[in-house]
Design a protein around this motif. Structure first.
Motif, PDB file in Angstrom:
ATOM      1  N   CYS A 267       7.809 -11.979  -6.142  1.00 32.31           N
ATOM      2  CA  CYS A 267       7.282 -10.775  -6.797  1.00 32.31           C
ATOM      3  C   CYS A 267       8.150  -9.556  -6.556  1.00 32.31           C
ATOM      4  N   GLY A 268       9.433  -9.740  -6.314  1.00 37.97           N
ATOM      5  CA  GLY A 268      10.291  -8.606  -5.994  1.00 37.97           C
ATOM      6  C   GLY A 268      10.318  -7.527  -7.055  1.00 37.97           C
ATOM      7  N   GLU A 269      10.386  -7.927  -8.318  1.00 40.69           N
ATOM      8  CA  GLU A 269      10.428  -6.924  -9.390  1.00 40.69           C
ATOM      9  C   GLU A 269       9.151  -6.098  -9.438  1.00 40.69           C
ATOM     10  N   GLY A 270       8.021  -6.759  -9.357  1.00 39.53           N
ATOM     11  CA  GLY A 270       6.754  -6.038  -9.375  1.00 39.53           C
ATOM     12  C   GLY A 270       6.595  -5.146  -8.162  1.00 39.53           C
ATOM     13  N   LEU A 271       7.071  -5.625  -7.025  1.00 39.99           N
ATOM     14  CA  LEU A 271       6.998  -4.834  -5.804  1.00 39.99           C
ATOM     15  C   LEU A 271       7.782  -3.541  -5.952  1.00 39.99           C
ATOM     16  N   GLN A 272       8.956  -3.626  -6.546  1.00 44.92           N
ATOM     17  CA  GLN A 272       9.782  -2.435  -6.731  1.00 44.92           C
ATOM     18  C   GLN A 272       9.124  -1.459  -7.716  1.00 44.92           C
ATOM     19  N   VAL A 273       8.583  -1.985  -8.815  1.00 41.75           N
ATOM     20  CA  VAL A 273       7.910  -1.117  -9.786  1.00 41.75           C
ATOM     21  C   VAL A 273       6.732  -0.398  -9.141  1.00 41.75           C
ATOM     22  N   LEU A 274       5.928  -1.136  -8.386  1.00 47.93           N
ATOM     23  CA  LEU A 274       4.749  -0.541  -7.747  1.00 47.93           C
ATOM     24  C   LEU A 274       5.164   0.491  -6.708  1.00 47.93           C
ATOM     25  N   ALA A 275       6.161   0.162  -5.901  1.00 46.50           N
ATOM     26  CA  ALA A 275       6.617   1.102  -4.874  1.00 46.50           C
ATOM     27  C   ALA A 275       7.108   2.394  -5.494  1.00 46.50           C
ATOM     28  N   GLU A 276       7.841   2.298  -6.602  1.00 42.89           N
ATOM     29  CA  GLU A 276       8.343   3.508  -7.267  1.00 42.89           C
ATOM     30  C   GLU A 276       7.208   4.307  -7.890  1.00 42.89           C
ATOM     31  N   ALA A 277       6.204   3.605  -8.445  1.00 38.96           N
ATOM     32  CA  ALA A 277       5.069   4.319  -9.049  1.00 38.96           C
ATOM     33  C   ALA A 277       4.263   5.071  -7.993  1.00 38.96           C
ATOM     34  N   LEU A 278       4.122   4.470  -6.819  1.00 40.73           N
ATOM     35  CA  LEU A 278       3.327   5.069  -5.750  1.00 40.73           C
ATOM     36  C   LEU A 278       4.157   5.931  -4.812  1.00 40.73           C
ATOM     37  N   GLN A 279       5.490   5.881  -4.979  1.00 41.77           N
ATOM     38  CA  GLN A 279       6.384   6.493  -3.988  1.00 41.77           C
ATOM     39  C   GLN A 279       5.995   6.015  -2.586  1.00 41.77           C
ATOM     40  N   ALA A 280       5.859   4.693  -2.474  1.00 43.26           N
ATOM     41  CA  ALA A 280       5.421   4.073  -1.228  1.00 43.26           C
ATOM     42  C   ALA A 280       6.590   3.363  -0.567  1.00 43.26           C
ATOM     43  N   PRO A 281       6.950   3.708   0.657  1.00 47.46           N
ATOM     44  CA  PRO A 281       7.952   2.931   1.376  1.00 47.46           C
ATOM     45  C   PRO A 281       7.507   1.479   1.522  1.00 47.46           C
ATOM     46  N   VAL A 282       8.471   0.564   1.517  1.00 48.35           N
ATOM     47  CA  VAL A 282       8.197  -0.863   1.636  1.00 48.35           C
ATOM     48  C   VAL A 282       8.815  -1.378   2.925  1.00 48.35           C
ATOM     49  N   VAL A 283       8.010  -2.048   3.736  1.00 45.44           N
ATOM     50  CA  VAL A 283       8.508  -2.797   4.880  1.00 45.44           C
ATOM     51  C   VAL A 283       8.108  -4.246   4.672  1.00 45.44           C
ATOM     52  N   THR A 284       8.886  -5.175   5.235  1.00 46.77           N
ATOM     53  CA  THR A 284       8.662  -6.588   4.950  1.00 46.77           C
ATOM     54  C   THR A 284       8.623  -7.410   6.230  1.00 46.77           C
ATOM     55  N   SER A 285       8.110  -8.618   6.099  1.00 48.10           N
ATOM     56  CA  SER A 285       8.306  -9.615   7.145  1.00 48.10           C
ATOM     57  C   SER A 285       9.754 -10.083   7.093  1.00 48.10           C
ATOM     58  N   LEU A 286      10.169 -10.793   8.125  1.00 49.36           N
ATOM     59  CA  LEU A 286      11.540 -11.296   8.145  1.00 49.36           C
ATOM     60  C   LEU A 286      11.783 -12.229   6.965  1.00 49.36           C
ATOM     61  N   GLY A 287      10.806 -13.073   6.636  1.00 47.00           N
ATOM     62  CA  GLY A 287      10.974 -14.037   5.560  1.00 47.00           C
ATOM     63  C   GLY A 287      10.983 -13.435   4.174  1.00 47.00           C
TER      64      GLY A 287
END
Length: 605
Positions: A267-287
Motif C-alpha cells: 500500500c505504499g502509494e496510498g500511504l504516501q497520498v494519505l500522508a500528504e493529505a494529512l501532512q502526517a509524518p510516517v514511521v514504519t516497522s523494519l519490514g
C-alpha cells in the motif's frame, strides 16, 4: 507529488510489489488457471488418476513455481518429475538453509515457498520455520513420516512431528494416502496465502513420503497460480471508514505507523497520498521500510528498537496515531513505550487477531491497500496545519546532517555507515536488499536509502544466519533483478556451506560480509561487564583474525573481493553485481563502530 485515489485503488506498475498483485480466487488463464476448482462432480470422479508423485510435480509446475528446496532423502520421484516439468529442485546443506531459501523465495514471488525433508530432518525443518512465521511468509513444508505401525514404539530417529510444527504453522495435516493429497495440498496452499501469510505443514506417509508418492491420487493436476499472498483483500465497512476520516480531519499532529502488514498489502502509494493529505509524518516497522522513498520529507524512518532517534521522538509526540498493518509488538514500539500511553489510536489491519491488542478508538478490519483508497476518498482535501510535519522533517534532516561525516568516512577499519552509503548508491532501481537480524538490521534499516518503488527490502525476523540462504531463495524468484545480501561475519558462519549451493546451481547474489571479527552488537556492553578488559571480553564475543572469507569463496569455486579501504567499496559492489554468479565482498569493518541508537522516553519513576 500526490497520486489520485483512483490510481491508488487500481495500482500503478511502479507501485505493484512482489506480494499480493494477483489475489482473486478462481481466475482462469488460457493454460487452465482455476483448475484448483473442482472439475468433476463427485459421481464423475475418475477411478484412476496420476500417482501422487506425478500429481504433486505437475500441480507445483502448473502453479508457477520455478524452484523447490529440499534436503535429501525425500520425495525423490517427485523431484525428478519436477525437473521434467522445468521446475528446479535446489538441494541445500541443512534443513534450515532450505527453509530460509523457501522463505526468501516466498517473500519475493508472493507464492508459497516449498521446502521438503525426510522424517529424520523434520525437527530441524520445524525450527527453521520460526522466521517465516514471524515474517509472515507463505511456506509449505513437506516431511516424510514413518508409517503408523512404527509410531509410539521407539522407531529410530522418529518423534511426533505435529507438536514440533504447531507453534510455527497455521495449518498442518497428516497425508495418509495419495488420494488425500489433492484435497490437503489445496487446503495448505489456501491457508498459506490468506492474510497474514504463514507457513503450513503436510506430513506425508512414508519415511521419504513414498507411500503417498506411489499411490493413486485419483485426480488431475491442480493450478493455484492465481492464489498469491494475500489472496483476499476485504475493505473495511463504509461507516467505519467515514468515522475514521472524520476523526483524522479533526485531529492534529497525526503520525502514521506502517507495519509489516502494510508491506504485505503493497500500500505504499496510498500511504504516501494519505500522508500528504494529512501532512502526517510516517514511521514504519523494519519490514515496511521500503514502502516509501527514504528521502520523502514525510518519511521519518524505522521506529522502535532498530531505529534512529527521530522516528521514536516523532512517534512519542503524536497527538493521534494511525496504525496501518502494524502489529504493535515490542520491537516496533521499543518495548511498548511508544506511542505515549493514552495516545488515541486508529487501527487498520487485514488480520482481525491484531485489532485492539493495543487500545484503539477505531478498529478497521480490512486490507490496508483497499481500505486506504476508500479512506482517501472519504477524507477529501482537508485543510491542515503543516507545522508538526515540518518539525518532524527538520528533525530527520538534522540527524542526517549529523550522520553525513560517517557516511563519507575514510576510516580504516571501515565504518559500516560508509558501507551503507555505498550500497545506497549501487543498488539498482529494482534491486532487492536482504539483511540479517541484529546489527545488520539496524545498519540497513537506518542508513541505507530505498526508492520506495521498485526496490525491495527483506529482513530477518530474528533468526541469525537467515539472510544468505534467504537471498539465494529470493534470487530464484527474482529473475534478472539484482539481489544484495548484507550479512555479518557471525551470521555467515551459520550457513557458509550454502556457497557451494550457489555455485552448483548457478544462483547469483552479491554477498556483502560486514567483517568486524566478532558479534558487534553486544560488544560494548560485554566490554563494560568485563571491566573494560578487551582480552577478557574477546573470549566471549570475538572470532579469530585469520578467517579469510574470500579464500573460502575461492574454495567453493566462487570469487571473493576483499575491501580494506572505503574507496574500494563502490567498485567492488559494481563488479560483484555485474557477475553472473555469487560473489563475496568481504568488507573489513571495526567492531568499535556503533550503529544508530534508538531514542526512548524517560522511564517513569
Amino acid at each position: 507529488m500526490g497520486l489520485s485515489p483512483r490510481a491508488v485503488a487500481e495500482g500503478s506498475p511502479e507501485g505493484k510489489r512482489g506480494l499480493g498483485i494477483a489475489c482473486s480466487e478462481g481466475v482462469a488463464s488460457p493454460q487452465g488457471r482455476g483448475q484448483a476448482q473442482a472439475k468433476q462432480a463427485p459421481g464423475d470422479r475418475p477411478t484412476m488418476g496420476l500417482k501422487g508423485a506425478e500429481w504433486l510435480a505437475r500441480s507445483i509446475a502448473a502453479s508457477g513455481q520455478s524452484h523447490v528446496f529440499f534436503i535429501d532423502a525425500v520425495l525423490r520421484p517427485t523431484l525428478m518429475a519436477l525437473q521434467a516439468q522445468g521446475v528446479r529442485p535446489i538441494l541445500a546443506h541443512s534443513e534450515k538453509g532450505a527453509a530460509y531459501m523457501a522463505d526468501g523465495y516466498a517473500r519475493v514471488s508472493g507464492r508459497p515457498g516449498i521446502v521438503a525433508a525426510q522424517s529424520v530432518g523434520a525437527a530441524n525443518l520445524a525450527a527453521a520455520l520460526q522466521d517465516a512465521w514471524l515474517g509472515r511468509a507463505p511456506v509449505i513444508a513437506l516431511t516424510g513420516r514413518k508409517p503408523p505401525s512404527a509410531q509410539h514404539r521407539n522407531a529410530y530417529q522418529e518423534v511426533p512431528h505435529a507438536p514440533l510444527f504447531a507453534p510455527v504453522t497455521r495449518f498442518g495435516a497428516a497425508v495418509e494416502a495419495a488420494s488425500d493429497l489433492p484435497r490437503l495440498f489445496r487446503m495448505a496452499w489456501a491457508a498459506a496465502t490468506t492474510a497474514p501469510p504463514r507457513p503450513v505443514h503436510l506430513d506425508l506417509h512414508g519415511l521419504m513420503g513414498e507411500v503417498v508418492e506411489q499411490g493413486d491420487s485419483g485426480a488431475e493436476p491442480a493450478d493455484f497460480s492465481a492464489w498469491t499472498a494475500p489472496r483476499h483483500r476485504p475493505v473495511a465497512e463504509g461507516a467505519q471508514i467515514e468515522a475514521a476520516a472524520a476523526r483524522l480531519r479533526a485531529a492534529g499532529d497525526v503520525v502514521i505507523l506502517a507495519g509489516d502488514g502494510a508491506a504485505l498489502s503493497g500500500c505504499g502509494e496510498g500511504l504516501q497520498v494519505l500522508a500528504e493529505a494529512l501532512q502526517a509524518p510516517v514511521v514504519t516497522s523494519l519490514g515496511a521500510r521500503d514502502l516509501l522513498p527514504s528521502r520523502h520529507p514525510l518519511n521519518i524512518g524505522v521506529a522502535g528498537s532498530y531505529s534512529a532517534p527521530p522516528a521514536n521522538q516523532v512517534l512519542h509526540e503524536a497527538g493521534l496515531v494511525l496504525m496501518v498493518g502494524c502489529d504493535g509488538g515490542d520491537q516496533v514500539t521499543h518495548g511498548w513505550r511508544l506511542p505515549r500511553p493514552g495516545t488515541p489510536v486508529i487501527q487498520i489491519d487485514a488480520d482481525a487477531l491484531e485489532l485492539d491488542r493495543c487500545p484503539a478508538e477505531l478498529s478497521l478490519h480490512g486490507d490496508p491497500r483497499g481500505t486506504l483508497s476508500h479512506l482517501i476518498e472519504a477524507l477529501g482535501r482537508p485543510a491542515r496545519d503543516h507545522a508538526f510535519a515540518r518539525r518532524a522533517s527538520a528533525r530527520m534532516e538534522d540527524w542526517r546532517a549529523a550522520m553525513a561525516p560517517r557516511l563519507a568516512s575514510d576510516e580504516a577499519p571501515i565504518d559500516p555507515a560508509r558501507l551503507c552509503a555505498e550500497i545506497s548508491a549501487a543498488l539498482p532501481e529494482d534491486g532487492i536488499l536482504v539483511a540479517d537480524t541484529g546489527y545488520s538490521g539496524i545498519w540497513t534499516g537506518t542508513l541505507i536509502e530505498m526508492n520506495g518503488a521498485g526496490q525491495r527490502y527483506l529482513r530477518a525476523a530474528g533468526s541469525l544466519g537467515w539472510a544468505f540462504p534467504a537471498s539465494l531463495g529470493a534470487k530464484c524468484a527474482a529473475g534478472d533483478r539484482k539481489v544484495v545480501c548484507w550479512s555479518g561475519d557471525g551470521a555467515l558462519y551459520y550457513h557458509l556451506t550454502e556457497l557451494e549451493t550457489a555455485k552448483r546451481r548457478g544462483i547469483a547474489v552479491t554477498l556483502v560480509v560486514n567483517n568486524n571479527q566478532g558479534f558487534g552488537q553486544g560488544w560494548p556492553n560485554l566490554l563494560r561487564a568485563a571491566g573494560n578488559n578487551p582480552e577478557r571480553a574477546a573470549t566471549l564475543l570475538r572470532f579469530g583474525e585469520h578467517t579469510d572469507f574470500c579464500a573460502l569463496a575461492r574454495g567453493f569455486g566462487l570469487r571473493g573481493i576483499r575491501v580494506e579501504r572505503p574507496e574500494e567499496i563502490g567498485p567492488a559492489l559494481r563488479e560483484a553485481m555485474a557477475a553472473d554468479e555469487t560473489v563475496v565482498v568481504e568488507v573489513m569493518t571495526g567492531i568499535e563502530h556503533r550503529a544508530p541508537e534508538p531514542w526512548a522516553p524517560e522511564e517513569r519513576v
